[in-house]
Design a protein around this motif. Structure first.
Motif, short mmCIF file in Angstrom:
data_model
loop_
_atom_site.label_atom_id
_atom_site.label_comp_id
_atom_site.label_asym_id
_atom_site.label_seq_id
_atom_site.Cartn_x
_atom_site.Cartn_y
_atom_site.Cartn_z
N LYS A 107 0.88 -1.27 -0.03
CA LYS A 107 -0.01 0.33 0.02
C LYS A 107 1.11 1.48 -0.07
O LYS A 107 0.59 2.30 -0.61
N ASP A 108 2.08 1.23 0.81
CA ASP A 108 3.05 2.52 0.79
C ASP A 108 3.45 2.65 -0.79
O ASP A 108 3.74 3.69 -1.02
N VAL A 109 4.11 1.45 -1.30
CA VAL A 109 4.69 1.32 -2.54
C VAL A 109 3.79 2.08 -3.56
O VAL A 109 4.02 2.76 -4.37
N ASP A 110 2.46 2.07 -3.39
CA ASP A 110 1.69 2.70 -4.46
C ASP A 110 1.49 3.99 -4.22
O ASP A 110 1.31 4.55 -5.33
N LYS A 111 2.16 4.78 -3.35
CA LYS A 111 2.29 6.17 -3.20
C LYS A 111 3.48 6.61 -3.87
O LYS A 111 3.75 7.65 -3.96
N LEU A 112 4.26 5.41 -4.04
CA LEU A 112 5.63 6.28 -4.70
C LEU A 112 5.38 7.28 -5.97
O LEU A 112 4.78 7.16 -6.96
N LEU A 113 6.43 8.28 -6.05
CA LEU A 113 6.45 9.35 -7.00
C LEU A 113 7.84 9.05 -7.81
O LEU A 113 8.72 8.71 -6.95
N TRP A 114 7.93 9.39 -8.84
CA TRP A 114 9.21 9.49 -9.71
C TRP A 114 9.15 10.78 -10.52
O TRP A 114 8.02 10.79 -11.22
N GLY A 115 9.98 11.65 -10.49
CA GLY A 115 10.00 12.56 -11.37
C GLY A 115 10.70 14.06 -10.92
O GLY A 115 11.40 13.84 -9.99
N PRO A 116 10.50 15.06 -11.28
CA PRO A 116 11.27 16.32 -10.92
C PRO A 116 11.04 16.83 -9.80
O PRO A 116 11.64 17.81 -9.16
N LEU A 117 9.75 16.27 -9.09
CA LEU A 117 9.54 16.75 -7.55
C LEU A 117 10.36 16.06 -6.47
O LEU A 117 10.32 16.27 -5.38
N ASN A 118 11.09 14.93 -7.05
CA ASN A 118 11.75 14.13 -6.06
C ASN A 118 13.11 14.84 -5.62
O ASN A 118 14.30 14.17 -5.94
N VAL A 119 12.95 15.77 -4.82
CA VAL A 119 14.37 16.76 -4.70
C VAL A 119 15.04 16.22 -3.44
O VAL A 119 16.15 16.71 -3.44
N HIS A 120 14.77 15.39 -2.64
CA HIS A 120 15.32 14.93 -1.36
C HIS A 120 16.41 13.99 -1.68
O HIS A 120 16.05 13.13 -2.72
N ASN A 121 17.41 13.90 -1.19
CA ASN A 121 18.36 12.74 -1.05
C ASN A 121 18.03 11.61 -0.10
O ASN A 121 18.34 11.96 0.98
N PRO A 122 17.65 10.48 -0.51
CA PRO A 122 17.05 9.46 0.47
C PRO A 122 18.73 8.74 1.00
O PRO A 122 18.35 8.43 2.21
N ALA A 123 19.51 9.30 0.47
CA ALA A 123 20.84 8.43 1.12
C ALA A 123 21.20 9.05 2.46
O ALA A 123 21.85 8.34 3.30
N THR A 124 20.41 10.04 2.73
CA THR A 124 20.80 11.02 3.98
C THR A 124 20.44 10.13 5.26
O THR A 124 20.83 10.03 6.28
#
Lengths: 278, 361, 318
Positions: C42-59
């Motif tokens: 259910k969480d995965v269904d919310k995933l976005l991909w595109g130019p709004l993904n500004v954050h760096n999840p590696a943090t």
């Protein structure tokens, strides 16, 4: 500033005497520089003060001399952080700042007519000392007074210069203990909670006041419960990192309670009502 | 109430000039991409068409202030003998916060209950509070992150302000809220508002309509207390939080501080500076023990303080003015509305999988 | 299948082996995505991909040590992961990396400048090379190239440099070399001008340390010199000197480690252009050591190694 008192401005005080209690604990006896203020200084047993070393900062300690003995204010400081390290470098004649008294105190009025059991571990003896001496100075108000004081080893035991007097008093039953056997030690050996269980103080019409390292408190509470003490009959003090000491700066709260103004003295019954964030 | 006044847009600079005589006037102004409150001077055009990036908190509660100076003074006769002198700071100068929003002014009401109570009066705070006036701009339109109406306020709330300005055609309608405000409105540059007042009322009504539906925070004190030990909930709620202090420093109601000494040779200052409950050091004890060791513990305290502990102490008043800065300036968009709402909605034993999502609009 | 759908099914296929997967989901308004911690389908269904993904999840990775973590990365994010691996701050075997080609992310500051403020965004859509933002009832068509972060215009790594699963078509680099023209332009100013510039910028710093905490490589966080009393290098006063001192230490500490993801600058709530400081040091590192952080998992950052004779440092020649 305005006419109202400045809560953050310490009063200047002079250290008149120091005692190296243990390798890590040093006691400071000090008097306020303003003679009238010293004369008028009023506090209750268990209240704390903030000691200032200007340039380093402030830290909170209990006033461990009793209000009944006012020639000086006594603070015993265990070396742990920046302020305590610099305090340890001070000697008589040096100036410190004092903001006191702060916080609540032991409910000694409610304890009148009751038997009192003090259980102190290490530096935790300091807050007990103020109340115990206060009670001894008002001896008729209280029933039997028992002290169990423990430290890791004989050198870690503070207030050694007073122990002969405490042991010798007929109106105070003193038991000393250390964790492991040591040469020349004539008293008990064993962890405080275990010794307490052996001593078996009666819970009837009694109040237990305990203070010490968290692990000791944890097992002492269990021992007291075994001995039949109810939550309301057990009193302890809390420590937290503090800055303002007057309930504003926001770091010593446990839910709605601020240790600096609602504490440091809490009954075990009160502690149980607090959220779990010690 | 005193008569409402009208200020022509063209006279704004002149009026600011009058106000700035004898007092520091802080106005929102552009600084890089941010809008911050800085002293007005000739030529500065206040930014009034949007909410400032920071709140005007520092006007009454500076980011750092000297509590006193100390100096060690050696006795010339006996250099071993050293005394310490303490010197308190001067009284603060009169100040005016111009062009803050109602949420900004209201923030200080939350301070007042703590800093100026019958039990405790913080002389530094009280002196600045008394010396500072607020001419507040009613919000003509709500932002996505606004929720003042969920914490008992609104876009034209007058609480905490001395005068309220409402933008109308060609200028501003000014209403005095306090005697201090009446004094400020005595300028000859201001005329009688006349029928502009009705226009101002329409602007205010439109602003209310522009607000998104209010999140319902009823029962938040009890709900958050009930969730205290549910660390799964708090770990979820704080998963994306990076534990910085942007939310607390931009917040008009976050009032925690630190006290530190800054020493240089034989003298120095004891300073009070903004502190941040999201920082690990905030509660770190000298022994190394930390009662709030993880960001989950710390976020719990931040949300709990505002929506539970403070209201439980202060007759239900929520310690949040709904300005939304903590949401819109959060580097990772942590949304306090959502956390509180989740705590209220979810039963204390709810499954752990609830992941914070966009607020209900 | 679109990139986003491929990503979702790739994540779902691995989800049962993982404690969580970090990506991006919808935030409080259509312009703001927010880091998404996925634990169930259910969480995965919310995933976005595109130019709004500004954050760096590696943090988030160093804070999740000991957990089996999936992480969705843009090219620049993958460089942070590599740097963390190089420095042994995360364990490869604890990570599952999902990569996809990133054409660039938007710079909220640029959108803010175009719109006046970001407070009233009602809708955002990506239409061809434009991002269309509706705010306060007004539609703004902004060319992506104009509102993209500066780092995207000079990006040579649009595709994750390290991944376990990569979906979509690889994108070519935007430029061949980073010429550090921006740094050079700044360097051409006098010392006084440069000093005045930074003094002005640092004035509005609120000392929130979002720059530090958003940085994937600032791993000291809880024990940072910013608040330490021992050493007591930085005072707590609201003054440019102390604020600047922190940024200097911060930048020096990242020399040769910083992958220029720009999180420090993006996270700054008052918009201080902090990436410039890191780029200046990276330019020096490039010249001195011919090194670029976060591209080779087996390389050792130059300031974490020692050579008796450095090729580009003439130590004995003066």
């Amino acid at each position: 500033m305005t006419e109202m008192p400045n809560l953050y401005l310490p009063e200047m005080a002079t250290i008149i005497e120091t005692v190296q209690e243990t390798p890590t604990i040093k006691t400071f006896r000090l008097v306020l520089n303003n003679e009238q203020r010293m004369k008028d200084f009023h506090f209750e047993p268990g209240q704390v003060g903030q000691l200032s070393v200007f340039g380093t900062g402030e830290a909170t300690f209990v006033i461990n001399s009793p209000p009944t003995r006012k020639e000086y204010l006594q603070f015993s400081v265990m070396r742990a952080g920046e302020v305590t390290a610099r305090l340890h470098s001070l000697n008589s004649g040096d100036q410190v700042g004092v903001r006191a008294p702060l916080g609540n105190w032991f409910p000694y009025e409610d304890m009148k007519g009751k038997d009192i059991v003090f259980i102190g571990g290490g530096i935790g003896m300091a807050p007990l000392r103020t109340l115990m001496l206060f009670m001894l100075d008002n001896r008729a108000d209280y029933g039997n007074i028992t002290l169990l004081y423990g430290a890791r080893s004989p050198v870690d035991m503070a207030f050694q210069y007073e122990l002969p007097e405490w042991l010798g008093r007929e109106d105070l039953k003193t038991t000393l203990t250390i964790d492991n056997p040591a040469q020349g030690w004539e008293h008990r050996v064993g962890l405080i909670p275990n010794v307490l269980l052996e001593m078996e103080p009666s819970a009837k019409n009694s109040v237990a006041i305990t203070c010490g390292p968290p692990i000791m408190i944890k097992f002492t509470l269990q021992a007291l419960k075994k001995l039949g003490y109810k939550d309301e009959q057990i009193i302890t003090t809390l420590e937290k990192r503090m800055k303002c000491g007057v309930g504003i700066c926001g770091r010593c709260n446990i839910g709605t309670k601020y240790v600096c103004v609602d504490g440091p003295v809490f009954s075990y019954a009160q502690l149980k009502e607090l959220p779990n964030e010690l | 109430m005193a008569q409402a006044k009208f200020l022509k847009e063209a006279d704004l600079a002149a009026w600011l000039g009058e106000l700035a005589k004898g007092r520091k006037v802080l106005v929102p102004q552009k600084d890089g991409d941010a809008v911050v409150f800085k002293p007005w001077h000739e030529g500065v055009k206040p930014v009034l068409d949007r909410q400032a990036t920071e709140s005007p908190k520092k006007a009454v509660f500076p980011a750092s202030e000297k509590l006193f100076r100390f100096s060690y003074i050696k006795d010339p006769e006996n250099p071993g003998k050293v005394r310490v002198e303490l010197e308190e700071p001067e009284k603060p100068e009169p100040a005016l916060v111009f062009g803050g929003r109602p949420c900004d002014a209201r923030g200080f009401l939350i301070f007042d209950r703590v800093y100026d109570s019958p039990k405790t009066r913080d002389s530094y705070y009280v002196a600045r509070r008394e010396a500072t006036a607020f001419v507040t701009l009613a919000c003509p339109e709500a932002s996505n992150t606004c929720f003042c109406h969920a914490v008992g306020s609104g876009p034209a709330d007058t609480a905490g302000s001395d005068a309220l300005m409402t933008p109308v055609e060609g200028g501003y309608v000014l209403e005095a809220i306090s005697p201090k405000g009446e004094e400020l409105l005595k300028s000859p540059l201001l005329s009688d508002a006349g029928d502009k007042l009705a226009q101002a009322e329409r602007v205010k009504a439109q602003a209310v309509e522009s607000l998104p539906p209010a999140p319902d925070f009823a029962g938040s004190p009890e709900a958050l207390m009930a969730r205290f030990d549910d660390m799964g909930f708090w770990e979820n709620a704080s998963a994306k939080c990076i534990s910085c202090g942007a939310c607390t420093y931009l917040c008009p109601t976050c009032y925690c501080f630190s006290i530190t000494d800054e020493e240089s040779g034989m003298k120095g200052v004891r300073m009070r500076s903004w502190d941040n409950c999201m920082s690990y050091q905030f509660t770190l004890e000298a022994s190394g023990h930390n009662p709030r060791p993880t960001k989950a513990h710390r976020l719990k305290n931040r949300v709990g303080h505002k929506f539970s502990y403070y209201p439980l102490i202060h007759k239900g008043a929520i310690a949040c003015c709904g300005c939304g800065r903590c949401i819109k300036s959060c580097p990772v968009s942590v949304d306090i509305r959502e956390i509180v709402t989740m705590a209220i909605e979810a039963a204390p034993t709810a499954e752990e999988s609830a992941q914070p999502q966009g607020a209900k609009q | 299948m679109s990139v986003i759908d491929e990503l979702k099914s790739a994540i779902k296929a691995k989800l049962s082996e993982l404690d969580l997967v970090i990506g991006w989901g919808p935030g409080f308004d259509p312009l703001h995505a927010t880091p998404l911690f996925m634990r169930c389908e259910k969480d995965v269904d919310k995933l976005l991909w595109g130019p709004l993904n500004v954050h760096n999840p590696a943090t988030y990775l160093p804070g999740l040590k000991g957990k089996k973590v999936g992480v969705v990365v843009k090219g620049c994010d993958s460089r942070s992961v590599i740097e963390l691996l190089q420095e042994k701050l995360v364990k490869r075997e604890e990570l599952v990396i999902f990569g996809a080609p990133c054409a660039g992310v938007i710079d909220m500051g640029k959108v803010r400048r175009a719109l006046g403020d970001l407070d009233k965004v009602n809708a955002v859509s990506i239409e061809g090379d434009n991002v269309v933002v509706t705010a306060g009832g007004k539609q703004h068509t902004l060319p992506l190239a104009e509102v993209a972060a500066d780092k995207c215009g000079r990006c040579r790594y649009h595709n994750a440099l390290i991944s376990d699963v990569f979906v979509g078509e690889h994108l070519p680099p935007s430029v061949e070399q980073d010429d550090y023209a921006d740094v050079e332009a700044f360097e051409s100013q006098s010392l006084e001008e440069r000093n005045a510039y930074w003094k002005r910028e640092m004035q509005r710093c609120i000392r929130c340390y979002a720059c530090r905490n958003a940085c994937p490589l600032c791993v000291c966080r809880d024990h940072c010199i910013a608040q330490s009393r021992d050493p007591h290098w930085i005072g707590q006063g609201d003054n440019v000197g102390d604020k600047w001192m922190f940024q200097m230490i911060h930048a020096q500490h990242l020399a040769g480690r910083c992958t220029e993801c720009g999180e420090c600058q993006r996270a700054c709530p008052v918009g201080i252009p902090l990436l410039a400081l890191k780029r200046k040091l990276n330019k020096e590192i490039k010249e001195l050591f011919d090194y670029e952080a976060g591209v080779d998992p087996n390389a050792c950052p130059p300031l974490q190694s020692f050579k008796v004779e450095e090729e580009h440092i003439n130590e004995r020649g003066w």
